[in-house]
Design an enzyme around this catalytic site. Structure first.
Site, PDB file in Angstrom:
ATOM      1  CE  LYS A  87      -4.411   0.846   2.295  1.00  0.00           C
ATOM      2  NZ  LYS A  87      -5.143   0.612   3.545  1.00  0.00           N
TER       3      LYS A  87
HETATM    4  O1  G3P Z   1      -9.617   1.819   4.532  1.00  0.00           O
HETATM    5  C1  G3P Z   1      -9.239   3.050   5.086  1.00  0.00           C
HETATM    6  C2  G3P Z   1      -9.853   3.188   6.417  1.00  0.00           C
HETATM    7  O2  G3P Z   1      -9.203   2.382   7.354  1.00  0.00           O
HETATM    8  C3  G3P Z   1     -10.011   4.565   6.875  1.00  0.00           C
HETATM    9  O3  G3P Z   1     -11.206   4.579   7.515  1.00  0.00           O
HETATM   10  O4  G3P Z   1     -12.929   5.449   8.979  1.00  0.00           O
HETATM   11  O5  G3P Z   1     -10.521   6.120   9.322  1.00  0.00           O
HETATM   12  O6  G3P Z   1     -11.814   6.998   7.395  1.00  0.00           O
HETATM   13  P1  G3P Z   1     -11.637   5.868   8.358  1.00  0.00           P
END
Ligand code: G3P
Length: 218
Positions: A87
């Protein structure tokens, strides 16, 4: 549409794998920190542990932000296990790193994508996946699902092989909207995946079937 679970929690990964519909896992430094995984040795071992639980792709994120650092880290991560996808953030050095890693046969997931332009550059560099963060766009009163649809259209029109991996999914309806937008993959919290099963008519229907069965069978 493929389902990835977006967590570094081994119990949740096992539960998702046991469901029988899991296609992979995504992690990021925040998710690793949340599980208390620290130190390079432990972090690398954790990725291997995840690969040993699931059958599909496991995204492991580089920490470097310079080209040399990213390609060194990327090769190290990829050497851990055949299921690892490296990634890499959607920045200038990241696009160069994706191009290099792709040339070495290493699969990549371009992360922190918030625009069609970033997705275009990642695809041109040969990324296996691009990860638009829909929840974080929604947080800024911008339609995250709309971005998924625009990137899907672009990749279809130009016949890029890069897959659209919808990330930052916060709830079950996001998953349904990803299906409607044509995302290749949705990486989700386990709770959002299980939410797809929620329906009161299923619960009441099952209750009645069992009551009727037992009313004549004891
Ligand atoms: O896949 C990316 C994710 O882990 C981010 O999620 O909820 O932190 O925006 P969030």
């Amino acid at each position: 549409m493929k389902f990835f679970v977006d967590t570094a929690n081994l119990e949740q990964i096992k539960e998702a794998q046991d469901l029988g519909v899991l296609d992979g896992v995504t992690t990021n430094p925040s998710l690793m920190a949340k599980e208390g995984i620290k130190g390079e040795k432990n972090i690398l071992q954790h990725y291997v542990d995840i690969c040993n639980i699931v059958d599909g792709d496991v995204s492991a994120e580089v920490i470097s932000t310079d080209y040399e650092g990213m390609i060194a880290e990327g090769q190290k991560l990829a050497a851990l296990h055949p299921q690892i996808v490296v990634k890499v953030p959607a920045i200038k050095e990241g696009i160069k790193a994706i191009k290099f890693l792709t040339s070495k046969g290493i699969r990549t997931n371009c992360t922190l994508v918030f625009s069609v332009g970033q997705a275009l550059l990642a695809a041109k560099a040969g990324a296996t996946y691009v990860s638009p963060f829909i929840g974080r766009l929604d947080d800024t009163s911008t339609d995250g699902i709309q971005l998924i649809a625009e990137i899907v259209d672009m990749f279809n029109y130009y016949e890029y092989g890069t897959q659209v991996l919808a990330a930052s999914i916060r709830h079950t309806m996001h998953i349904v909207q990803c299906v409607q937008a044509g995302a290749d993959v949705a990486t989700c919290p386990l709770k959002a995946i299980l939410g797809l099963l929620n329906h009161p008519l299923t619960d009441s229907g099952l209750k009645k079937f069992l009551e009727d069965y037992h009313s004549v069978n004891g």
